[in-house]
Write a protein that holds these residues in place. Structure first.
Motif, short mmCIF file in Angstrom:
data_model
loop_
_atom_site.label_atom_id
_atom_site.label_comp_id
_atom_site.label_asym_id
_atom_site.label_seq_id
_atom_site.Cartn_x
_atom_site.Cartn_y
_atom_site.Cartn_z
N GLY A 1 0.94 -1.24 0.10
CA GLY A 1 0.08 -0.10 0.18
C GLY A 1 0.83 1.39 0.04
O GLY A 1 2.11 1.15 -0.18
N GLY A 2 0.28 2.20 0.40
CA GLY A 2 0.90 3.51 0.13
C GLY A 2 1.25 4.17 1.68
O GLY A 2 0.61 3.90 2.72
N GLY A 3 2.37 4.70 1.70
CA GLY A 3 3.01 5.33 3.06
C GLY A 3 3.10 6.67 2.95
O GLY A 3 3.85 7.17 1.77
N ILE A 4 2.51 7.43 3.95
CA ILE A 4 2.52 9.01 3.86
C ILE A 4 3.81 9.38 3.76
O ILE A 4 4.79 9.02 4.93
N ILE A 5 4.34 10.27 2.98
CA ILE A 5 5.77 10.94 2.98
C ILE A 5 5.89 11.85 4.31
O ILE A 5 4.97 12.50 4.84
N GLY A 6 6.99 11.39 5.11
CA GLY A 6 7.13 12.01 6.13
C GLY A 6 6.86 11.34 7.55
O GLY A 6 7.39 11.59 8.78
N VAL A 7 6.30 10.25 7.15
CA VAL A 7 5.94 9.05 8.20
C VAL A 7 6.70 7.96 8.10
O VAL A 7 7.34 7.59 6.98
N ASP A 8 7.48 7.39 9.03
CA ASP A 8 8.48 6.26 9.09
C ASP A 8 7.77 5.45 8.16
O ASP A 8 6.77 4.82 8.51
N PRO A 9 8.63 4.79 7.15
CA PRO A 9 8.07 3.84 6.26
C PRO A 9 7.65 2.48 6.85
O PRO A 9 6.66 1.69 6.45
N LEU A 10 8.43 2.24 8.14
CA LEU A 10 8.14 1.18 8.64
C LEU A 10 6.92 0.80 9.35
O LEU A 10 6.30 -0.20 9.49
N GLU A 11 6.45 1.99 9.99
CA GLU A 11 5.15 2.16 10.51
C GLU A 11 3.91 1.79 9.60
O GLU A 11 3.02 1.46 9.83
N SER A 12 4.37 2.45 8.39
CA SER A 12 3.43 2.24 7.14
C SER A 12 3.37 1.00 6.67
O SER A 12 2.22 0.37 6.61
N ALA A 13 4.31 0.15 6.93
CA ALA A 13 4.34 -1.16 6.60
C ALA A 13 3.69 -2.29 7.44
O ALA A 13 2.98 -2.99 7.23
N LYS A 14 3.93 -1.80 8.70
CA LYS A 14 3.05 -2.15 9.91
C LYS A 14 1.48 -2.11 9.82
O LYS A 14 0.79 -3.36 9.98
N ARG A 15 1.28 -1.18 9.51
CA ARG A 15 -0.03 -0.60 9.10
C ARG A 15 -0.70 -1.60 8.04
O ARG A 15 -2.03 -2.04 8.08
N GLU A 16 0.19 -1.67 6.91
CA GLU A 16 -0.56 -2.23 5.63
C GLU A 16 -0.78 -3.61 5.89
O GLU A 16 -1.61 -4.46 5.71
N LEU A 17 0.25 -4.35 6.92
CA LEU A 17 0.31 -5.91 6.94
C LEU A 17 -0.79 -6.07 7.77
O LEU A 17 -1.63 -7.10 7.40
N LEU A 18 -1.10 -5.29 8.90
CA LEU A 18 -2.10 -5.69 9.64
C LEU A 18 -3.71 -5.44 9.23
O LEU A 18 -4.69 -6.13 8.98
N GLU A 19 -3.66 -4.24 8.39
CA GLU A 19 -4.95 -4.12 7.55
C GLU A 19 -5.28 -4.98 6.61
O GLU A 19 -6.45 -5.55 6.52
N GLU A 20 -4.37 -5.55 5.72
CA GLU A 20 -4.67 -6.51 4.49
C GLU A 20 -4.79 -7.83 5.20
O GLU A 20 -5.51 -8.57 4.47
N THR A 21 -3.78 -8.36 6.14
CA THR A 21 -3.63 -9.73 6.44
C THR A 21 -4.31 -10.06 7.84
O THR A 21 -4.52 -11.08 8.25
N GLY A 22 -4.38 -8.93 8.79
CA GLY A 22 -4.40 -9.33 10.23
C GLY A 22 -3.21 -9.86 10.95
O GLY A 22 -3.33 -10.13 11.97
N LEU A 23 -2.17 -9.57 10.38
CA LEU A 23 -0.85 -10.08 10.67
C LEU A 23 0.10 -8.91 11.24
O LEU A 23 -0.14 -7.89 10.97
N LYS A 24 0.58 -9.30 12.66
CA LYS A 24 1.60 -8.43 13.05
C LYS A 24 2.87 -9.20 13.14
O LYS A 24 3.12 -10.33 13.43
N ALA A 25 3.94 -8.58 12.70
CA ALA A 25 5.49 -9.25 12.95
C ALA A 25 6.26 -8.45 14.04
O ALA A 25 6.16 -7.38 14.41
N SER A 26 6.98 -9.39 14.58
CA SER A 26 7.99 -8.87 15.40
C SER A 26 9.45 -8.41 15.14
O SER A 26 10.23 -7.98 15.61
#
Length: 186
Positions: A81-106
């Motif tokens: 998905g898309g990550g807002i410019i200026g927001v930590d891309p890793l936080e955007s990745a965590k959001r997208e993973l949870l949003e689309e699959t329900g998964l969280k990663a450590s």
């Protein structure tokens, strides 16, 4: 590799052609590197493209299937998905993973940064591998009608090589992960 010090393209004027919350299209009147006048169009992306290759302890991953409007076809992809410019891309990745699959990663590893179509756009993409997965409830956006399926990584690699998966983020992430696997760095 050495590159020229000055950009040979000269902009003589620019005009905004289109703008929405996700992209902006600008047409430029230019003097090209050979010194001749011309035009160039640029699509500016207002977000960073984020792709995630989730891998469980048994080397399974999770594909997301959906109808893609622009292609008028069904597409199997990785969570992205898309990550807002200026927001930590890793936080955007965590959001997208949870949003689309329900998964969280450590455990998260950035595996690639690339431009998706540098001849007409400035879209930056960042790819991650997500490990240490836990299942929660997915939270898809109202524009998404997603199907999620758990697939062995080797099968996804086969699908990429056979052209059954054509999404550029998925192709790049799977091929990079396969290389890392062969180099024992995954």
């Amino acid at each position: 590799m050495q590159h020229p010090e000055a950009n040979p393209w000269k902009i003589t004027s620019e005009k905004e052609i289109y703008d929405n919350p996700w992209i902006n299209v600008t047409e430029y009147q230019v003097i090209n590197p050979s010194g001749n006048p011309g035009i160039y169009g640029q699509v500016h992306y207002k977000n960073i493209a984020i792709g995630i290759l989730p891998l469980d302890d048994d080397m399974n991953t999770y594909l997301v299937g959906q109808d893609r409007f622009t292609l008028n076809q069904y597409s199997w992809e990785l969570p992205e998905g898309g990550g807002i410019i200026g927001v930590d891309p890793l936080e955007s990745a965590k959001r997208e993973l949870l949003e689309e699959t329900g998964l969280k990663a450590s455990k998260w590893t950035e595996i690639q940064r690339m431009h998706l179509s540098n001849s007409v756009s400035d879209e930056l993409c960042i790819l991650y591998v997500a490990r240490g997965l836990q299942q929660f409830e997915a939270e898809p956006e109202d524009t998404e009608q997603l199907v999620v399926k758990k697939v062995p990584f080797e099968e996804v690699y086969r699908m990429v090589c056979a052209g059954e998966i054509t999404d550029s983020l998925a192709v790049a992430a799977v091929l990079k992960a396969r290389l890392m696997q062969l180099e024992d760095t995954l």
